[in-house]
Design an enzyme around this catalytic site. Structure first.
Site, PDB file in Angstrom:
ATOM      1  N   SER A  24      28.143  33.052  37.200  1.00 17.86           N
ATOM      2  CA  SER A  24      29.047  33.977  37.903  1.00 17.86           C
ATOM      3  C   SER A  24      28.305  34.910  38.853  1.00 17.86           C
ATOM      4  CB  SER A  24      29.779  34.876  36.898  1.00 17.86           C
ATOM      5  OG  SER A  24      30.681  34.154  36.141  1.00 17.86           O
ATOM      6  N   HIS A  55      32.857  31.443  41.057  1.00 15.87           N
ATOM      7  CA  HIS A  55      32.358  30.083  40.826  1.00 15.87           C
ATOM      8  C   HIS A  55      32.891  29.191  41.942  1.00 15.87           C
ATOM      9  CE1 HIS A  55      30.733  30.584  36.716  1.00 15.87           C
ATOM     10  NE2 HIS A  55      31.590  31.581  36.683  1.00 15.87           N
ATOM     11  N   HIS A  77      34.017  26.343  31.845  1.00 19.74           N
ATOM     12  CA  HIS A  77      33.823  27.127  30.625  1.00 19.74           C
ATOM     13  C   HIS A  77      34.864  26.687  29.606  1.00 19.74           C
ATOM     14  CE1 HIS A  77      32.372  29.664  33.946  1.00 19.74           C
ATOM     15  NE2 HIS A  77      31.507  30.158  33.091  1.00 19.74           N
ATOM     16  N   TYR A  79      36.705  28.520  27.889  1.00  8.96           N
ATOM     17  CA  TYR A  79      37.926  29.331  27.935  1.00  8.96           C
ATOM     18  C   TYR A  79      38.892  28.887  29.028  1.00  8.96           C
ATOM     19  CZ  TYR A  79      35.316  31.855  31.585  1.00  8.96           C
ATOM     20  OH  TYR A  79      34.595  32.168  32.700  1.00  8.96           O
ATOM     21  N   GLU A  80      38.429  28.031  29.943  1.00  4.89           N
ATOM     22  CA  GLU A  80      39.339  27.535  30.970  1.00  4.89           C
ATOM     23  C   GLU A  80      40.292  26.493  30.394  1.00  4.89           C
ATOM     24  OE1 GLU A  80      37.349  27.227  35.080  1.00  4.89           O
ATOM     25  OE2 GLU A  80      35.665  27.349  33.696  1.00  4.89           O
ATOM     26  N   ALA A 107      25.523  34.966  33.856  1.00  6.75           N
ATOM     27  CA  ALA A 107      25.685  36.411  33.762  1.00  6.75           C
ATOM     28  C   ALA A 107      25.906  36.712  32.287  1.00  6.75           C
ATOM     29  CB  ALA A 107      26.889  36.859  34.581  1.00  6.75           C
ATOM     30  N   MET A 205      29.284  33.499  27.779  1.00  6.25           N
ATOM     31  CA  MET A 205      30.312  32.492  27.499  1.00  6.25           C
ATOM     32  C   MET A 205      29.951  31.119  28.055  1.00  6.25           C
ATOM     33  SD  MET A 205      33.575  34.897  28.464  1.00  6.25           S
ATOM     34  CE  MET A 205      33.666  36.603  27.899  1.00  6.25           C
ATOM     35  N   SER A 206      28.674  30.852  28.231  1.00  5.77           N
ATOM     36  CA  SER A 206      28.304  29.563  28.838  1.00  5.77           C
ATOM     37  C   SER A 206      26.951  29.090  28.323  1.00  5.77           C
ATOM     38  CB  SER A 206      28.254  29.709  30.365  1.00  5.77           C
ATOM     39  OG  SER A 206      27.177  30.550  30.752  1.00  5.77           O
ATOM     40  N   ASN A 229      25.607  43.891  32.209  1.00  3.01           N
ATOM     41  CA  ASN A 229      26.157  45.054  31.502  1.00  3.01           C
ATOM     42  C   ASN A 229      25.488  45.174  30.135  1.00  3.01           C
ATOM     43  OD1 ASN A 229      28.071  42.526  31.196  1.00  3.01           O
ATOM     44  ND2 ASN A 229      28.231  43.679  29.285  1.00  3.01           N
ATOM     45  N   HIS A 241      35.655  41.580  34.445  1.00  2.00           N
ATOM     46  CA  HIS A 241      35.018  40.528  35.242  1.00  2.00           C
ATOM     47  C   HIS A 241      34.553  41.085  36.592  1.00  2.00           C
ATOM     48  CE1 HIS A 241      33.845  36.522  36.271  1.00  2.00           C
ATOM     49  NE2 HIS A 241      34.692  36.427  37.290  1.00  2.00           N
TER      50      HIS A 241
HETATM   51  N1  HPA Z   1      30.004  39.340  27.051  1.00  2.00           N
HETATM   52  C1  HPA Z   1      30.287  38.045  27.284  1.00  2.00           C
HETATM   53  N2  HPA Z   1      30.084  37.463  28.455  1.00  2.00           N
HETATM   54  C2  HPA Z   1      29.565  38.209  29.443  1.00  2.00           C
HETATM   55  C3  HPA Z   1      29.259  39.571  29.269  1.00  2.00           C
HETATM   56  C4  HPA Z   1      29.484  40.174  27.998  1.00  2.00           C
HETATM   57  O1  HPA Z   1      29.240  41.368  27.772  1.00  2.00           O
HETATM   58  N3  HPA Z   1      28.759  40.011  30.454  1.00  2.00           N
HETATM   59  C5  HPA Z   1      28.765  38.952  31.309  1.00  2.00           C
HETATM   60  N4  HPA Z   1      29.257  37.857  30.697  1.00  2.00           N
END
Ligand code: HPA
Length: 275
Positions: A24, A55, A77, A79-80, A107, A205-206, A229, A241
């Site tokens: 991302s 993406h 992903h 979750y998609e 990310a 998540m990947s 983050n 996001h």
């Molecule tokens: N959690 C899950 N996925 C993420 C995060 C997070 O804090 N930051 C970027 N992708």
């Protein structure tokens, strides 16, 4: 060779040696590819048509420091909710096209207060808490073994090379364990406290699925998280996001420099993709 691998070789004018998957907001890396030929995922059988902002859904084929590369901008992903094959196909196509090394980027949130937004973390190992293993189902022994080992899944020798390059560039690079969740909701603060006890340094998540598919078919794996983050509960700002995309751009500059120098080193130096 699969249909997609054939397209990668034909449109790229030869076999890629290194495959790169961009996470991302990390698309800037693709701009550094010289002689770039852009192929949309709609031209690559089995590849996902991404649904998430940040993406792009295209392969950029060309050279980095003379090394033939295939840079994939965009990934599927869990979750998609699409076909699981969309997560397997790009990795296997890179392998079938001739790649020896795959560099996975993502990310991620950091569980370490000393590694904050904008920093990079080399993944040394992972914890797959997505509840899914993409090798479940019939195994094709022509691709790889039924029970592949994941010891040293993140290639120790290439990690050394990556750190050497980061040091030479002056790019701070942490090491850490990446824990994958299915998403799409971010974690609860209680989950983050639990993940810290489990030994996680970053959460996302990947990546873990691509690593498993890549190791199964014999690709050497390097993976880097761009920290966007501090994980949920560690800072005042709730996660979103939009924030992920904004802060991925901060790390993208360092990541781009690091990846280009790394590809040059493993493509041309000792102990690299040719060894
Ligand atoms: N959690 C899950 N996925 C993420 C995060 C997070 O804090 N930051 C970027 N992708």
């Amino acid at each position: 060779m699969s249909g997609a691998a054939e397209v990668l070789v034909q449109r790229g004018g030869g076999r890629p040696r290194v495959g790169v998957v961009l996470g991302s907001g990390l698309g800037a890396v693709a701009e550094a590819v010289s002689g770039a030929v852009v192929v949309g995922y709609d031209e690559l059988p089995g590849f996902p048509l991404p649904t998430v902002e940040g993406h792009a859904g295209r392969a950029v084929l060309g050279r980095v420091a003379g090394v033939p590369v295939a840079v994939l901008q965009g990934r599927a992903h869990l979750y998609e909710g699409g076909e699981l094959e969309a997560l397997r196909a790009p990795v296997r196509a890179l392998r079938a096209a001739g790649a020896e090394v795959i560099v996975l980027t993502n990310a991620a949130g950091s569980l370490r207060a000393d590694v904050g937004p904008g920093r990079l973390m080399a993944i040394t190992d992972h914890i797959n808490l997505t509840g899914v293993n993409l090798l479940a189902g019939p195994n094709d022994p022509a691709l790889g073994p039924r029970f592949p080992t994941l010891r040293d899944a993140y290639d120790p020798q290439l990690l050394v090379e990556l750190h050497a390059v980061a040091g030479a560039l002056g790019v701070p690079l942490a090491d850490g364990v990446y824990l994958a969740v299915g998403g799409p909701s971010f974690e609860t603060p209680a989950e983050i406290r639990a993940f810290r006890v489990l030994g996680a340094d970053a959460v996302g998540m990947s990546t873990v699925h691509e690593t498993i598919i890549a190791r199964h078919c014999g690709l050497r794996v390097v993976a880097i998280s761009a920290i966007t983050n501090l994980a949920e509960g560690m800072s005042d700002e709730p996660l979103s996001h939009e924030q992920t995309l904004r802060d991925a751009r901060r790390g993208a500059v360092d990541l781009s420099r690091l990846l280009l120098a790394f590809i040059e080193r493993i493509g041309n130096g000792p102990g690299g993709a040719r060894s």
